[in-house]
Design a protein around this motif. Structure first.
Motif, PDB file in Angstrom:
ATOM      1  N   ILE A 293     -60.451  23.826  68.603  1.00  0.00           N
ATOM      2  CA  ILE A 293     -60.262  25.160  68.031  1.00  0.00           C
ATOM      3  C   ILE A 293     -60.636  26.267  69.021  1.00  0.00           C
ATOM      4  O   ILE A 293     -60.469  27.441  68.708  1.00  0.00           O
ATOM      5  CB  ILE A 293     -61.057  25.338  66.718  1.00  0.00           C
ATOM      6  CG1 ILE A 293     -62.561  25.175  66.963  1.00  0.00           C
ATOM      7  CG2 ILE A 293     -60.573  24.361  65.660  1.00  0.00           C
ATOM      8  CD1 ILE A 293     -63.400  25.424  65.717  1.00  0.00           C
ATOM      9  N   ALA A 294     -61.097  25.887  70.207  1.00  0.00           N
ATOM     10  CA  ALA A 294     -61.506  26.882  71.198  1.00  0.00           C
ATOM     11  C   ALA A 294     -60.339  27.780  71.613  1.00  0.00           C
ATOM     12  O   ALA A 294     -60.533  28.958  71.944  1.00  0.00           O
ATOM     13  CB  ALA A 294     -62.098  26.184  72.418  1.00  0.00           C
ATOM     14  N   ARG A 295     -59.125  27.247  71.569  1.00  0.00           N
ATOM     15  CA  ARG A 295     -57.951  28.030  71.983  1.00  0.00           C
ATOM     16  C   ARG A 295     -57.668  29.197  71.042  1.00  0.00           C
ATOM     17  O   ARG A 295     -56.917  30.118  71.382  1.00  0.00           O
ATOM     18  CB  ARG A 295     -56.716  27.122  72.055  1.00  0.00           C
ATOM     19  CG  ARG A 295     -56.350  26.454  70.755  1.00  0.00           C
ATOM     20  CD  ARG A 295     -55.331  25.331  70.954  1.00  0.00           C
ATOM     21  NE  ARG A 295     -55.145  24.532  69.751  1.00  0.00           N
ATOM     22  CZ  ARG A 295     -54.238  24.800  68.828  1.00  0.00           C
ATOM     23  NH1 ARG A 295     -53.423  25.830  68.987  1.00  0.00           N
ATOM     24  NH2 ARG A 295     -54.116  24.032  67.769  1.00  0.00           N
ATOM     25  N   LEU A 296     -58.270  29.174  69.853  1.00  0.00           N
ATOM     26  CA  LEU A 296     -58.080  30.263  68.896  1.00  0.00           C
ATOM     27  C   LEU A 296     -59.157  31.333  69.003  1.00  0.00           C
ATOM     28  O   LEU A 296     -59.123  32.322  68.269  1.00  0.00           O
ATOM     29  CB  LEU A 296     -58.066  29.703  67.462  1.00  0.00           C
ATOM     30  CG  LEU A 296     -56.904  28.782  67.099  1.00  0.00           C
ATOM     31  CD1 LEU A 296     -57.126  28.161  65.723  1.00  0.00           C
ATOM     32  CD2 LEU A 296     -55.584  29.551  67.130  1.00  0.00           C
ATOM     33  N   LYS A 297     -60.086  31.175  69.912  1.00  0.00           N
ATOM     34  CA  LYS A 297     -61.215  32.108  70.006  1.00  0.00           C
ATOM     35  C   LYS A 297     -60.723  33.535  70.240  1.00  0.00           C
ATOM     36  O   LYS A 297     -59.962  33.812  71.167  1.00  0.00           O
ATOM     37  CB  LYS A 297     -62.143  31.688  71.145  1.00  0.00           C
ATOM     38  CG  LYS A 297     -63.413  32.535  71.227  1.00  0.00           C
ATOM     39  CD  LYS A 297     -64.363  32.009  72.287  1.00  0.00           C
ATOM     40  CE  LYS A 297     -65.631  32.862  72.353  1.00  0.00           C
ATOM     41  NZ  LYS A 297     -66.574  32.341  73.375  1.00  0.00           N
TER      42      LYS A 297
END
Length: 420
Positions: A290-294
């Motif tokens: 989910i880091a890509r949605l930060k």
């Protein structure tokens, strides 16, 4: 109820009243083993089992360790919960059991005079409510409101229908249906029809969803073309409502740790005609995927894991399977999830924290802890976001739905905007 049904009800209660597993799970397994039972048999047994759970405080006053005496617990449920007279069940009783039921009826004034039995709530939960300044009248009103089985609320999928037209169609079929008072999408059905076979359900026009849950989706304020995240999506009831608000456009990520729950979402997406939902199983709230949605999401909904005490109409056994210690452990998880989810919200974006609990320990407390540890967030008063919806007893900036006042499940929600 006949003698065979009573014996089977007692056998089921011997397992259910240990509260080692959810009551509906135990009953489902029980009915799978008892394959010869007809629909009427199953209905009689299930209704009496849940009547016993809903009136367990009174049963326990007269019967210690009722799971060890499940036949008497079943007979008491018929009297207390299903409204039968002692005379009506005497053919099922021996002389000793009949005398015990007579004594049970004679304790009516004692039941009314004791808070646990008047409210049908365990002592640990009453103490939690007293700590948040609920008086006896509030506790009793709430306890009695959740003793009633919930009606069936459905949401009209705005991509496929309009509530007014759908409501007229359902009423024309002879169904006792009315528009929900708060949600603009909701219809309340009182006779619990077999909706899963109804053409409007099969075509994706209707989805089962409590009115309170519909309001949580409404609070997200998601719009066409946005990026949104349902951080604890479960089977996706609120995800589907958000997808419809987005008119099937943009990208809506449905995250959950349970593959099975997300698998249940996929056929519902197809039925609803939504192609903008992207289910994603994660290991935990810190999953690297989910880091890509930060910092990219216009809105993140966190319907956090909680005690579920707002859903006692549907799950009355929860008040016996939860405890104060469980609530404390859940607080830590709620705080961790809220912190992780907040990182996904862009500047100017919205974070909605919600639970299906009535306890401040799971609602305001994790939120207060989050705000104390994180600057750059502004609380949006809920009444300004739910314009035109006249919710009674709205106090402060948050949404708190209470079954006794709003006739929904108990929900809490707070809306935050990232200001930097």
């Amino acid at each position: 109820m006949n003698a065979q049904q009573l014996d089977l009800t007692a056998a089921a209660l011997a397992q259910v009243l240990t509260f080692r597993q959810p009551a509906d799970v135990v009953l489902s397994a029980f009915f799978r083993r008892e394959r010869k039972l007809g629909v009427r048999d199953r209905q009689e047994i299930a209704e009496t089992v849940f009547a016993a759970i809903r009136h367990l405080q009174k049963i326990q006053m007269m019967l210690s360790r009722p799971h060890n005496k499940p036949r008497r617990a079943a007979l008491a449920a018929l009297i207390l919960g299903r409204g039968l007279s002692v005379h009506a069940v005497e053919s099922l009783c021996d002389a000793e059991e009949k005398q015990w039921l007579v004594e049970l009826k004679q304790h009516k004034s004692d039941f009314a005079a004791t808070l646990t039995t008047a409210a049908e709530l365990p002592q640990w939960l009453i103490e939690c409510l007293q700590q948040q300044d609920w008086d006896e009248n509030q506790i009793i009103a709430y306890g009695r409101s959740v003793m009633q089985a919930a009606p069936l609320d459905v949401r009209v999928n705005t991509l496929k229908g309009k509530r007014d037209k759908v409501l007229v169609a359902l009423q024309a079929e002879g169904l006792r249906a009315e528009a929900t008072p708060y949600s603009p999408w909701g219809i309340r059905l009182y006779d619990k029809p077999a909706l899963n076979r109804h053409p409007l359900f099969l075509d994706g026009v209707l989805e089962v969803q409590d009115e309170g849950s519909q309001l949580l989706a409404l609070l997200t304020g998601v719009k066409r073309g946005q990026i949104a995240v349902d951080f604890c999506a479960g089977a996706g009831g609120k995800t589907l409502a958000m997808g419809a608000m987005m008119a099937g456009s943009g990208r809506l990520y449905a995250l959950d740790v349970a593959e099975k729950r997300l698998a249940n979402l996929k056929p519902r997406m197809v039925r609803a005609g939504l192609t903008n939902i992207h289910p994603q199983r994660i290991d935990n709230e810190h999953d690297a995927r989910i880091a890509r949605l930060k910092g990219k999401a216009d809105c993140v909904l966190v319907d956090a894991p909680c005690s579920g005490l707002g859903t006692l109409r549907r799950n009355p056994d929860l008040k016996y399977r939860q405890s104060g210690d469980n609530v404390q452990a859940l607080q830590q998880q709620q705080q961790s999830i809220l912190q992780a989810a907040s990182a996904l919200v862009r500047s100017g974006g919205r974070l909605v924290y919600a639970t299906c609990s009535i306890l401040e320990a799971e609602n305001q407390q994790p939120l207060n802890d989050f705000l104390a540890a994180n600057t750059g967030w502004h609380i949006e008063p809920v009444h300004t976001l739910l314009k035109g919806i006249a919710l009674p007893s709205m106090q402060g900036d948050y949404l708190q739905l209470n079954t006794s006042e709003h006739h929904t499940d108990g929900f809490f929600a707070a809306v935050l905007t990232r200001i930097k």
